[in-house]
Design a protein around this motif. Structure first.
Motif, PDB file in Angstrom:
ATOM      1  N   GLY A 105       0.656  -1.252  -0.225  1.00  0.00           N
ATOM      2  CA  GLY A 105       0.046   0.052  -0.184  1.00  0.00           C
ATOM      3  C   GLY A 105       0.825   1.448  -0.078  1.00  0.00           C
ATOM      4  O   GLY A 105       0.017   2.154   0.280  1.00  0.00           O
ATOM      5  N   ASN A 106       2.186   1.101  -0.375  1.00  0.00           N
ATOM      6  CA  ASN A 106       3.119   2.276  -0.484  1.00  0.00           C
ATOM      7  C   ASN A 106       2.523   3.451  -1.213  1.00  0.00           C
ATOM      8  O   ASN A 106       2.125   3.190  -2.352  1.00  0.00           O
ATOM      9  CB  ASN A 106       4.303   1.908  -0.963  1.00  0.00           C
ATOM     10  N   ALA A 107       2.127   4.675  -0.394  1.00  0.00           N
ATOM     11  CA  ALA A 107       1.412   5.771  -1.447  1.00  0.00           C
ATOM     12  C   ALA A 107       2.294   6.230  -2.520  1.00  0.00           C
ATOM     13  O   ALA A 107       1.975   6.671  -3.643  1.00  0.00           O
ATOM     14  CB  ALA A 107       1.135   7.076  -0.332  1.00  0.00           C
ATOM     15  N   GLU A 108       3.512   6.575  -2.257  1.00  0.00           N
ATOM     16  CA  GLU A 108       4.474   7.012  -3.160  1.00  0.00           C
ATOM     17  C   GLU A 108       4.687   6.257  -4.420  1.00  0.00           C
ATOM     18  O   GLU A 108       4.607   6.676  -5.662  1.00  0.00           O
ATOM     19  CB  GLU A 108       5.749   7.477  -2.539  1.00  0.00           C
ATOM     20  N   ALA A 109       4.553   5.147  -4.405  1.00  0.00           N
ATOM     21  CA  ALA A 109       4.702   4.137  -5.489  1.00  0.00           C
ATOM     22  C   ALA A 109       3.514   4.079  -6.217  1.00  0.00           C
ATOM     23  O   ALA A 109       3.444   4.303  -7.628  1.00  0.00           O
ATOM     24  CB  ALA A 109       4.687   2.455  -5.010  1.00  0.00           C
ATOM     25  N   GLU A 110       2.296   4.222  -5.671  1.00  0.00           N
ATOM     26  CA  GLU A 110       1.122   4.477  -6.484  1.00  0.00           C
ATOM     27  C   GLU A 110       1.110   5.776  -7.143  1.00  0.00           C
ATOM     28  O   GLU A 110       0.646   5.901  -8.022  1.00  0.00           O
ATOM     29  CB  GLU A 110      -0.088   4.322  -5.437  1.00  0.00           C
ATOM     30  N   ALA A 111       1.539   7.137  -6.345  1.00  0.00           N
ATOM     31  CA  ALA A 111       1.671   8.218  -7.052  1.00  0.00           C
ATOM     32  C   ALA A 111       2.461   8.178  -8.137  1.00  0.00           C
ATOM     33  O   ALA A 111       2.318   8.965  -9.216  1.00  0.00           O
ATOM     34  CB  ALA A 111       1.949   9.078  -5.943  1.00  0.00           C
ATOM     35  N   GLY A 135      -6.354   7.369  -4.265  1.00  0.00           N
ATOM     36  CA  GLY A 135      -5.191   7.181  -3.548  1.00  0.00           C
ATOM     37  C   GLY A 135      -5.432   8.283  -2.365  1.00  0.00           C
ATOM     38  O   GLY A 135      -4.974   7.894  -1.208  1.00  0.00           O
ATOM     39  N   ARG A 136      -6.262   9.279  -2.639  1.00  0.00           N
ATOM     40  CA  ARG A 136      -6.318  10.272  -1.572  1.00  0.00           C
ATOM     41  C   ARG A 136      -7.217   9.757  -0.549  1.00  0.00           C
ATOM     42  O   ARG A 136      -7.181  10.150   0.564  1.00  0.00           O
ATOM     43  CB  ARG A 136      -6.958  11.608  -2.262  1.00  0.00           C
ATOM     44  N   GLN A 137      -8.072   8.883  -0.930  1.00  0.00           N
ATOM     45  CA  GLN A 137      -8.944   8.375   0.231  1.00  0.00           C
ATOM     46  C   GLN A 137      -8.248   7.251   1.041  1.00  0.00           C
ATOM     47  O   GLN A 137      -8.507   7.119   2.400  1.00  0.00           O
ATOM     48  CB  GLN A 137     -10.168   7.693  -0.584  1.00  0.00           C
ATOM     49  N   ALA A 138      -7.453   6.571   0.286  1.00  0.00           N
ATOM     50  CA  ALA A 138      -6.697   5.525   1.112  1.00  0.00           C
ATOM     51  C   ALA A 138      -5.538   6.191   1.788  1.00  0.00           C
ATOM     52  O   ALA A 138      -5.151   5.326   2.800  1.00  0.00           O
ATOM     53  CB  ALA A 138      -6.085   4.524   0.030  1.00  0.00           C
ATOM     54  N   HIS A 139      -5.150   7.243   1.647  1.00  0.00           N
ATOM     55  CA  HIS A 139      -4.182   7.842   2.449  1.00  0.00           C
ATOM     56  C   HIS A 139      -4.145   9.324   2.800  1.00  0.00           C
ATOM     57  O   HIS A 139      -3.758  10.277   1.950  1.00  0.00           O
ATOM     58  CB  HIS A 139      -2.823   7.855   1.568  1.00  0.00           C
ATOM     59  N   PRO A 140      -5.065   9.546   3.429  1.00  0.00           N
ATOM     60  CA  PRO A 140      -5.710  10.899   3.800  1.00  0.00           C
ATOM     61  C   PRO A 140      -4.413  11.738   4.429  1.00  0.00           C
ATOM     62  O   PRO A 140      -4.863  13.068   4.389  1.00  0.00           O
ATOM     63  CB  PRO A 140      -6.680  10.826   4.640  1.00  0.00           C
ATOM     64  N   HIS A 141      -3.526  11.222   4.924  1.00  0.00           N
ATOM     65  CA  HIS A 141      -2.385  12.074   5.367  1.00  0.00           C
ATOM     66  C   HIS A 141      -1.213  12.114   4.581  1.00  0.00           C
ATOM     67  O   HIS A 141      -0.099  12.691   5.012  1.00  0.00           O
ATOM     68  CB  HIS A 141      -2.070  11.364   6.813  1.00  0.00           C
ATOM     69  N   GLU A 142      -1.411  11.833   3.327  1.00  0.00           N
ATOM     70  CA  GLU A 142      -0.255  11.887   2.456  1.00  0.00           C
ATOM     71  C   GLU A 142      -0.356  13.224   1.418  1.00  0.00           C
ATOM     72  O   GLU A 142      -1.397  13.109   1.023  1.00  0.00           O
ATOM     73  CB  GLU A 142      -0.062  10.644   1.422  1.00  0.00           C
ATOM     74  N   ARG A 143       0.551  13.995   1.248  1.00  0.00           N
ATOM     75  CA  ARG A 143       0.234  14.860   0.555  1.00  0.00           C
ATOM     76  C   ARG A 143       0.385  14.711  -0.662  1.00  0.00           C
ATOM     77  O   ARG A 143      -0.132  15.516  -1.765  1.00  0.00           O
ATOM     78  CB  ARG A 143       1.698  15.851   0.866  1.00  0.00           C
ATOM     79  N   VAL A 144       1.204  13.773  -1.375  1.00  0.00           N
ATOM     80  CA  VAL A 144       1.414  13.333  -2.604  1.00  0.00           C
ATOM     81  C   VAL A 144       0.264  13.569  -3.473  1.00  0.00           C
ATOM     82  O   VAL A 144       0.446  14.062  -4.733  1.00  0.00           O
ATOM     83  CB  VAL A 144       2.285  12.291  -2.960  1.00  0.00           C
ATOM     84  N   PHE A 145      -0.910  12.945  -3.236  1.00  0.00           N
ATOM     85  CA  PHE A 145      -2.059  12.790  -4.067  1.00  0.00           C
ATOM     86  C   PHE A 145      -2.512  14.167  -4.149  1.00  0.00           C
ATOM     87  O   PHE A 145      -3.194  14.621  -5.402  1.00  0.00           O
ATOM     88  CB  PHE A 145      -3.135  11.676  -3.811  1.00  0.00           C
TER      89      PHE A 145
END
Length: 375
Positions: A105-111, A135-145
Motif C-alpha cells: 500500500g505504499n502511497a508514493e509507489a501509487e503516486a 489514493g487520496r481516500q486511502a492515504h488521507p495523511h499523504e500530501r502527494v495525491f
C-alpha cells in the motif's frame, strides 16, 4: 505551470505507522531529498534523486525510500531530457516494485504510477482522476495525491477544484515551495480574485525574488491585466531578473508587453511570438495566450493545433530555453486553454477540434464534472 513534489520529510506527515522507523542516516537523506526537490530546479531535482538513491541504499528493506525514488524517477521521465525519458520510466517502475514488495500500500509507489500515466500523448484523464481520488481516500495523511490533483485539475479546466486542492496541500505544507505557490497565485488571478492574487504574489517575490516561475508568473499577471508600465519596469530592472534565462527571452516578453500596450508594436510582437512557438511547448502556450489577447484567434488556434495535435508543424519536447533544461515528454499541458485571457477561444466553434481529440470532452461527460467555464 508547476511540478509534483515529494513529501516533506522534516515532518511526520509522510511516515508510516505500519513499519518501524528507518535508520536515522536514511531519514536524513530523505529530508535532504525533500528540501532539494522543493527548489523546483533541474539541479535540485538531480541532487534530490541522488539523495533518495542513498536513502534506499541505507535502508533497502524499507518502502519509504524506494517510493520516493520512484516518484523522483517518474518526474525525471516526464520533464528531463528526452534521451533519459525511457530509462527513467523503467527505473521508476523498478523502484515502485521494490516499494510495493515491502509495503503493497505504499502511497508514493501509487503516486509514481499515476505520474507515469502522463507519459503518452493521449492519456486516460478519467482513469487518472479516479486513481487520484482513490489514493487520496486511502492515504488521507499523504500530501502527494493532493499535490498531483492540484496540477491535474488545472489541466482539465477545473480551476476551482485545483485551488481547493492547493488549500488542502497547505495543511501539510503551510509555506508552499516556489513553483506550486506561483501556480496557486495564478489560479487566484484566473478565478477573479485579483486583489488576493496581487497580495500573495508580492509576498512570493519577497521570498523568491529571482525564481524563474515566480518572476515570469508575476510578469504575466501584470501583462494580462493591463499594467504594462509595471511589467516593463520589472523587465528593465536587470539587477532583479532571474538568473539562467537568455537575453532574447526577456526581449520576447518585452516585445509582447509592448504589443499589448501599443497597436503600432502589435505586428512585430505577433511575428516574434509565432516564431517563438516553435522553440518549445512553454513558448507555444505563451503564444496562445498572447495571440488570444490581441484577438488573433486564427493564429492562436494554429499554434494550439501544432502543440496538441501536431497539425501544421511539430513542436519538440523542450519546454523553454535549453539553459533551463525542462521538457514536456509526450503529454502536453492544457491549462492555458482555460485561462481568462483565452476565453475567446472557448467561445469559438473550433475549440472542440482540440477538446475532443485531447480526451477532455469524454472526461467531462463521463466524469460528471465539467470545466468551470461551462458551469
Amino acid at each position: 505551470a508547476y511540478e509534483i513534489y515529494q513529501c516533506d520529510w522534516s515532518s511526520d506527515v509522510c511516515s508510516s505507522d505500519l513499519h518501524p522507523p528507518i535508520p536515522s542516516a536514511a531519514r536524513a537523506k530523505l529530508e535532504e531529498g525533500g528540501r532539494l526537490s522543493a527548489l523546483g530546479t533541474v539541479e535540485g531535482s538531480a541532487a534530490a534523486l541522488a539523495a533518495y538513491k542513498e536513502a534506499a541504499a541505507l535502508a533497502p528493506d524499507h518502502a519509504e525510500p524506494w517510493g520516493e525514488l520512484a516518484v523522483a524517477y517518474m518526474q525525471e521521465s516526464l520533464r528531463g531530457s528526452p534521451s533519459q525519458s525511457l530509462e527513467s520510466a523503467n527505473n521508476a517502475r523498478q523502484a515502485m516494485a521494490r516499494a510495493r514488495a515491502i509495503d503493497p500500500g505504499n502511497a508514493e509507489a501509487e503516486a509514481a504510477g499515476i505520474g507515469l500515466s502522463f507519459g503518452s500523448r493521449r492519456v486516460d484523464l478519467l482513469r487518472i482522476d479516479r486513481r487520484l481520488m482513490q489514493g487520496r481516500q486511502a492515504h488521507p495523511h499523504e500530501r502527494v495525491f493532493v499535490d498531483i490533483q492540484s496540477f491535474f485539475y488545472s489541466q482539465v479546466g477545473r480551476f476551482r477544484d485545483a485551488l481547493a486542492a492547493f488549500e488542502a496541500m497547505e495543511e501539510f505544507v503551510p509555506d508552499l515551495p516556489a513553483v506550486p505557490a506561483a501556480a496557486r497565485v495564478y489560479l487566484l488571478r484566473n478565478l477573479d480574485r485579483s486583489e488576493e492574487a496581487d497580495q500573495q504574489m508580492q509576498k512570493l517575490l519577497e521570498r523568491f525574488p529571482r525564481n524563474i516561475p515566480v518572476w515570469f508568473t508575476a510578469i504575466k499577471m501584470l501583462m494580462y491585466s493591463g499594467r504594462y508600465d509595471r511589467a516593463l519596469a520589472m523587465l528593465d530592472d536587470r539587477s532583479r531578473r532571474p538568473i539562467g534565462v537568455p537575453e532574447w527571452n526577456f526581449d520576447l516578453t518585452r516585445s509582447q508587453t509592448l504589443g499589448l500596450a501599443q497597436s503600432a508594436q502589435r505586428d512585430r510582437a505577433r511575428a516574434e511570438t509565432v516564431e517563438s512557438a516553435r522553440r518549445g511547448t512553454g513558448f507555444a502556450e505563451n503564444a496562445i495566450l498572447f495571440l488570444s489577447a490581441i484577438g488573433d484567434l486564427d493564429g492562436a488556434f494554429s499554434v494550439a493545433n501544432a502543440l496538441y495535435l501536431d497539425e501544421g508543424y511539430r513542436i519538440g519536447a523542450q519546454r523553454f530555453t535549453s539553459e533551463q533544461g525542462l521538457y514536456d515528454n509526450r503529454w502536453r499541458r492544457t491549462a492555458v486553454l482555460f485561462e481568462r485571457t483565452t476565453a475567446p477561444l472557448r467561445a469559438d466553434p473550433r475549440f472542440s477540434h482540440l477538446t475532443v481529440p485531447l480526451g477532455l470532452e469524454r472526461y467531462w461527460k463521463l466524469g460528471g464534472t465539467g470545466p468551470d467555464y461551462r458551469a
